[in-house]
Design a protein around this motif. Structure first.
Motif, PDB file in Angstrom:
ATOM      1  N   GLN A  37       2.983  -8.126   3.177  1.00  0.00           N
ATOM      2  CA  GLN A  37       2.368  -7.071   3.977  1.00  0.00           C
ATOM      3  C   GLN A  37       1.771  -6.006   3.066  1.00  0.00           C
ATOM      4  N   LYS A  38       0.674  -5.435   3.482  1.00  0.00           N
ATOM      5  CA  LYS A  38       0.043  -4.340   2.742  1.00  0.00           C
ATOM      6  C   LYS A  38       0.456  -2.983   3.285  1.00  0.00           C
ATOM      7  N   ALA A  39       0.831  -2.927   4.580  1.00  0.00           N
ATOM      8  CA  ALA A  39       1.165  -1.649   5.212  1.00  0.00           C
ATOM      9  C   ALA A  39       1.970  -1.897   6.472  1.00  0.00           C
ATOM     10  N   MET A  40       2.596  -0.819   6.959  1.00  0.00           N
ATOM     11  CA  MET A  40       3.297  -0.880   8.238  1.00  0.00           C
ATOM     12  C   MET A  40       3.424   0.522   8.799  1.00  0.00           C
ATOM     13  N   GLN A  41       3.540   0.595  10.110  1.00  0.00           N
ATOM     14  CA  GLN A  41       3.841   1.842  10.813  1.00  0.00           C
ATOM     15  C   GLN A  41       5.328   1.821  11.115  1.00  0.00           C
ATOM     16  N   LEU A  42       6.010   2.886  10.790  1.00  0.00           N
ATOM     17  CA  LEU A  42       7.439   2.973  11.043  1.00  0.00           C
ATOM     18  C   LEU A  42       7.688   4.062  12.069  1.00  0.00           C
ATOM     19  N   ASP A  43       8.267   3.669  13.197  1.00  0.00           N
ATOM     20  CA  ASP A  43       8.590   4.619  14.265  1.00  0.00           C
ATOM     21  C   ASP A  43       9.875   5.355  13.893  1.00  0.00           C
ATOM     22  N   VAL A  44       9.786   6.666  13.703  1.00  0.00           N
ATOM     23  CA  VAL A  44      10.961   7.470  13.367  1.00  0.00           C
ATOM     24  C   VAL A  44      11.359   8.397  14.507  1.00  0.00           C
ATOM     25  N   SER A  45      10.753   8.211  15.667  1.00  0.00           N
ATOM     26  CA  SER A  45      11.037   9.100  16.802  1.00  0.00           C
ATOM     27  C   SER A  45      12.492   9.031  17.242  1.00  0.00           C
ATOM     28  N   GLY A  46      13.149   7.915  17.002  1.00  0.00           N
ATOM     29  CA  GLY A  46      14.544   7.772  17.374  1.00  0.00           C
ATOM     30  C   GLY A  46      15.523   8.172  16.278  1.00  0.00           C
ATOM     31  N   TYR A  47      15.002   8.503  15.101  1.00  0.00           N
ATOM     32  CA  TYR A  47      15.864   8.933  14.002  1.00  0.00           C
ATOM     33  C   TYR A  47      16.299  10.375  14.247  1.00  0.00           C
ATOM     34  N   PRO A  48      17.540  10.703  14.001  1.00  0.00           N
ATOM     35  CA  PRO A  48      17.935  12.113  14.052  1.00  0.00           C
ATOM     36  C   PRO A  48      17.176  12.907  12.979  1.00  0.00           C
ATOM     37  N   ALA A  49      16.919  14.175  13.247  1.00  0.00           N
ATOM     38  CA  ALA A  49      16.261  15.026  12.260  1.00  0.00           C
ATOM     39  C   ALA A  49      17.088  15.033  10.984  1.00  0.00           C
ATOM     40  N   GLY A  50      16.412  15.014   9.841  1.00  0.00           N
ATOM     41  CA  GLY A  50      17.129  15.048   8.571  1.00  0.00           C
ATOM     42  C   GLY A  50      16.292  14.501   7.447  1.00  0.00           C
ATOM     43  N   ILE A  51      16.942  14.289   6.325  1.00  0.00           N
ATOM     44  CA  ILE A  51      16.291  13.795   5.122  1.00  0.00           C
ATOM     45  C   ILE A  51      16.708  12.346   4.913  1.00  0.00           C
ATOM     46  N   TYR A  52      15.724  11.505   4.614  1.00  0.00           N
ATOM     47  CA  TYR A  52      15.936  10.079   4.422  1.00  0.00           C
ATOM     48  C   TYR A  52      15.309   9.642   3.103  1.00  0.00           C
ATOM     49  N   LYS A  53      15.842   8.587   2.524  1.00  0.00           N
ATOM     50  CA  LYS A  53      15.248   7.956   1.351  1.00  0.00           C
ATOM     51  C   LYS A  53      14.645   6.633   1.786  1.00  0.00           C
ATOM     52  N   ILE A  54      13.378   6.438   1.453  1.00  0.00           N
ATOM     53  CA  ILE A  54      12.713   5.159   1.697  1.00  0.00           C
ATOM     54  C   ILE A  54      12.710   4.422   0.374  1.00  0.00           C
ATOM     55  N   ARG A  55      13.341   3.266   0.357  1.00  0.00           N
ATOM     56  CA  ARG A  55      13.437   2.482  -0.864  1.00  0.00           C
ATOM     57  C   ARG A  55      12.647   1.195  -0.701  1.00  0.00           C
ATOM     58  N   CYS A  56      11.768   0.929  -1.635  1.00  0.00           N
ATOM     59  CA  CYS A  56      10.954  -0.287  -1.622  1.00  0.00           C
ATOM     60  C   CYS A  56      11.407  -1.171  -2.780  1.00  0.00           C
ATOM     61  N   ASP A  57      11.986  -2.316  -2.452  1.00  0.00           N
ATOM     62  CA  ASP A  57      12.412  -3.276  -3.464  1.00  0.00           C
ATOM     63  C   ASP A  57      11.243  -4.206  -3.763  1.00  0.00           C
ATOM     64  N   MET A  58      11.041  -4.473  -5.040  1.00  0.00           N
ATOM     65  CA  MET A  58       9.910  -5.287  -5.453  1.00  0.00           C
ATOM     66  C   MET A  58      10.367  -6.489  -6.260  1.00  0.00           C
ATOM     67  N   ALA A  59       9.487  -7.460  -6.361  1.00  0.00           N
ATOM     68  CA  ALA A  59       9.777  -8.645  -7.160  1.00  0.00           C
ATOM     69  C   ALA A  59      10.125  -8.214  -8.577  1.00  0.00           C
ATOM     70  N   GLY A  60      11.075  -8.874  -9.178  1.00  0.00           N
ATOM     71  CA  GLY A  60      11.470  -8.548 -10.535  1.00  0.00           C
ATOM     72  C   GLY A  60      12.467  -7.409 -10.619  1.00  0.00           C
ATOM     73  N   GLY A  61      12.970  -6.945  -9.469  1.00  0.00           N
ATOM     74  CA  GLY A  61      13.990  -5.913  -9.467  1.00  0.00           C
ATOM     75  C   GLY A  61      13.476  -4.494  -9.599  1.00  0.00           C
ATOM     76  N   VAL A  62      12.172  -4.315  -9.618  1.00  0.00           N
ATOM     77  CA  VAL A  62      11.609  -2.970  -9.706  1.00  0.00           C
ATOM     78  C   VAL A  62      11.853  -2.254  -8.380  1.00  0.00           C
ATOM     79  N   LEU A  63      12.083  -0.963  -8.448  1.00  0.00           N
ATOM     80  CA  LEU A  63      12.419  -0.189  -7.260  1.00  0.00           C
ATOM     81  C   LEU A  63      11.581   1.080  -7.231  1.00  0.00           C
ATOM     82  N   GLN A  64      11.069   1.418  -6.060  1.00  0.00           N
ATOM     83  CA  GLN A  64      10.401   2.696  -5.862  1.00  0.00           C
ATOM     84  C   GLN A  64      11.091   3.383  -4.699  1.00  0.00           C
ATOM     85  N   ALA A  65      11.247   4.699  -4.784  1.00  0.00           N
ATOM     86  CA  ALA A  65      11.885   5.438  -3.705  1.00  0.00           C
ATOM     87  C   ALA A  65      11.145   6.746  -3.468  1.00  0.00           C
ATOM     88  N   VAL A  66      11.044   7.131  -2.201  1.00  0.00           N
ATOM     89  CA  VAL A  66      10.449   8.411  -1.826  1.00  0.00           C
ATOM     90  C   VAL A  66      11.336   9.053  -0.768  1.00  0.00           C
TER      91      VAL A  66
END
Length: 76
Positions: A37-66
């Motif tokens: 996939q190149k992109a996705m829409q993520l519905d967060v309307s049901g998430y409680p208000a707060g701070i979250y970490k989005i972690r993207c796991d990649m081939a080869g064990g590389v990790l990106q987080a925002v």
């Protein structure tokens, strides 16, 4: 947008395999395969208000987080 109240758009590099989202306590709230996939829409309307970490796991064990802030319109 960040902070978000309804949805966020996520774009992935070619070698992304999985997206996981964790709340401030470290509990996983979303786990999705995104390989090919190149992109996705993520519905967060049901998430409680707060701070979250989005972690993207990649081939080869590389990790990106925002950081994502969820704030609903009634909260100011």
């Amino acid at each position: 947008p960040n902070p978000a109240s309804a949805a966020v758009s996520l774009r992935f590099p070619d070698h992304a395999e999985r997206v996981r989202i964790f709340n401030a306590m470290g509990a996983m709230v979303t786990d999705r395969a995104v390989k090919g996939q190149k992109a996705m829409q993520l519905d967060v309307s049901g998430y409680p208000a707060g701070i979250y970490k989005i972690r993207c796991d990649m081939a080869g064990g590389v990790l990106q987080a925002v950081t994502l802030v969820v704030r609903h319109h009634s909260e100011r």
